[in-house]
Scaffold this motif. Structure first.
Motif: not given
Ligand SMILES: Cc1cc2nc3c(=O)[nH]c(=O)nc-3n(C[C@H](O)[C@H](O)[C@H](O)COP(=O)(O)OP(=O)(O)OC[C@H]3O[C@@H](n4cnc5c(N)ncnc54)[C@H](O)[C@@H]3O)c2cc1C
Length: 501
Positions: A240, A253-257, A290, A360, A391, A393, A397
């Motif tokens: 990761y 990344t997990s794409r679990l958001s 993570w 992200n 996703d 939120d 966001n």
């Molecule tokens: C401008 C901007 C807008 C965003 N809008 C959202 C949104 O509307 N919804 C959303 O879920 N995330 C948002 N994020 C955070 C992040 O980009 C996503 O959560 C992440 O890209 C989701 O991919 P993943 O599930 O593969 O994450 P992974 O890298 O696998 O991370 C695991 C989980 O951790 C949480 N997470 C990871 N990074 C962040 C972060 N920086 N802030 C908060 N939580 C995080 C998410 O729930 C994610 O699914 C935003 C970030 C930015 C910079």
């Protein structure tokens, strides 16, 4: 506690009010509603189109929710828990409707998992008060976070505004109290009523992602979410840290958001899976990283509660209300369409439009480009993201946008502005991501793809010139932030508000 009304057969009737918790496993409210083995249980989900429009809910997210509800309805039906679907215009209409439903069906108690956004909390307070007036018991649970907002506080009893000390305290609490993943409940003796059909769509909410593509990218339901979690932990989590910033790698990344946002999976399930991996194969900095990202998710949820102004279109840093953003609709439109002339920005914006999701690092790059290179109000971008993200939120966001705009807590310093070309060369060195989403640049070599020269754009490619000069734009933006120092600072309270969380 309200007096139980009871039904003629003597069995208690419990109603589960589903919201952002669309799962049967590890659902606190569902679990509690089913603790009494003889209680009859039904669930209800409200469609609130006018509220959703005000919240800029994305059609692609609603599509995932409806497909998930269809699966959840079948799971609940197998447990003799019918799922009811009700349509009301907005949150304000829910309390009366909920009361009428409880009275018509002789419901003894309503169970729900708390949400932390402002309008959701106002809704819940009103519903709770009305049910109480009519003698119906209410049971609300903290289910969205590993540690509930209000439990991770500084020594002075304040909400944290900086992530690192928050995370330290948050981790200590998790280790101290442990994490329990609740099983799916046992089946009820009988179903007290018939389930409603879950619709395929809601008028006015069209997904901008083609249905087959959305279904392939975002398979519905808690089983799909769990399978994704298992696959990520088994095959990808241990790389990761190295790979999470590379946007062309879809599994890094997990794409679990999307699933965390609608509650098809819980943060406890994520934590547990990571912990199991550590227990089986030893600790790893990748897994810690993570978990840290799950911490960011919670940090921003706590911020929503501790600093309610961020729910209300106000910046965290109140001095930044004095920034005079550039109301340039045409420039904003080019950013939305992925036609800025900066390949990495355009690829990311097109990823959002085509898939309903954005990597992200690309969210940071595009948000910083809008707010720093174009000096357009972060709230415009925040809104556009909500309207297109699967996703979406509010907490994450808003937190991400305010981080990028340097208006937030623990945000990027205003003078440290990403250079899109350097970000591109660093995180997409071969141009794989750009080629995927900006096909008109696919023929360029790995050097030129990050910044095609003017003649190539004009004569060979149907691709625009850069819409701004990055260096000049940065100078302008830094000057605007510097001017803030000369203006009066707005209110910046750091105390929990009066809401009882
Ligand atoms: C401008 C901007 C807008 C965003 N809008 C959202 C949104 O509307 N919804 C959303 O879920 N995330 C948002 N994020 C955070 C992040 O980009 C996503 O959560 C992440 O890209 C989701 O991919 P993943 O599930 O593969 O994450 P992974 O890298 O696998 O991370 C695991 C989980 O951790 C949480 N997470 C990871 N990074 C962040 C972060 N920086 N802030 C908060 N939580 C995080 C998410 O729930 C994610 O699914 C935003 C970030 C930015 C910079």
């Amino acid at each position: 506690m309200a007096a139980h009304q009871g039904c003629s057969c003597g069995m208690k009737r419990h109603l589960l009010w589903l919201r952002a918790d669309l799962r049967s496993i590890d659902n606190s409210a569902l679990h509690e509603a089913c603790l009494d083995p003889s209680a009859l249980v039904a669930a209800v989900w409200f469609i609130t189109p006018e509220q959703w429009r005000r919240h800029d809910k994305a059609g692609v997210q609603l599509d995932l929710e409806l497909r998930t509800l269809q699966k959840l309805s079948a799971t609940l039906a197998s447990l003799n828990i019918p799922l009811l679907i009700r349509t009301v215009p907005d949150f304000a209409a829910i309390p009366q409707h909920l009361l009428a439903l409880c009275q018509a069906e002789a419901v003894d108690a309503v169970f729900w998992n708390r949400q932390y956004e402002w309008n959701e909390r106002v809704r819940d307070k009103a519903a709770s008060a009305l049910l109480e007036q009519h003698g119906i018991a209410r049971h609300a649970f903290h289910d969205q976070c590993l540690v509930k907002p209000g439990d991770v506080l500084t020594g002075d009893g304040c909400f944290y505004s900086v992530f690192t000390p928050f995370k330290k305290n948050w981790l200590q609490q998790i280790h101290r109290h442990g994490v329990e993943v609740l099983p799916a409940p046992a089946a009820r003796p009988v179903a007290w009523t018939h389930a409603d059909a879950v619709p395929d769509s809601v008028s006015g909410f069209v997904s901008h992602v083609a249905p087959e593509r959305a279904a392939a990218l975002w398979p519905a339901g808690e089983e799909a979410a769990l399978a994704r979690l298992e696959d990520f932990v088994e095959h990808h989590i241990r790389r990761y840290r190295d790979l999470r910033d590379i946007p062309s790698l879809t599994d890094a990344t997990s794409r679990l958001s999307p699933y965390l946002a609608i509650g098809a999976i819980s943060p406890r399930q994520c934590w547990q899976a990571a912990l199991n991996e550590i227990q089986a194969y030893g600790p790893s900095a990748d897994i810690d990283q993570w978990i840290s990202e799950l911490g960011w998710r919670e940090f921003y949820k706590h911020i929503l509660v501790g600093f309610p102004r961020v729910n209300k279109h106000l910046p965290f840093r109140m001095d930044t209300v004095n920034l005079r953003w550039n109301d340039d609709e045409a420039a904003f439109q080019r950013w939305c369409e992925g036609k800025t002339g900066f390949p990495i920005v355009d690829a990311a914006m097109r990823q959002l439009r085509e898939t309903g999701w954005m990597h992200n690092r690309m969210r940071m790059v595009t948000a910083m480009f809008l707010t720093k290179d174009l000096f357009v109000d972060w709230r415009w971008g925040e809104r556009f993201f909500m309207q297109h993200l699967v996703d979406g939120d509010l907490a994450a966001n808003n937190g991400g946008w305010q981080w990028s705009a340097s208006t937030g807590n623990d945000a990027a310093p205003y003078f440290r502005i990403f250079n899109p070309r350097l970000q591109s060369e660093k995180f997409d060195p071969e141009g794989v991501f750009i080629r995927r989403f900006v096909p008109e640049l696919a023929g360029l070599d790995r050097k030129r793809i990050h910044e095609p020269h003017g003649k190539q754009r004009d004569f060979l490619l149907d691709y625009p010139l850069p819409m701004v000069d990055h260096r000049a734009a940065c100078e302008f933006t830094v000057a605007q932030f510097k001017k803030l120092g000369e203006l009066p600072v707005g209110r910046a309270d750091n105390k929990a508000d009066s809401f009882n969380v």
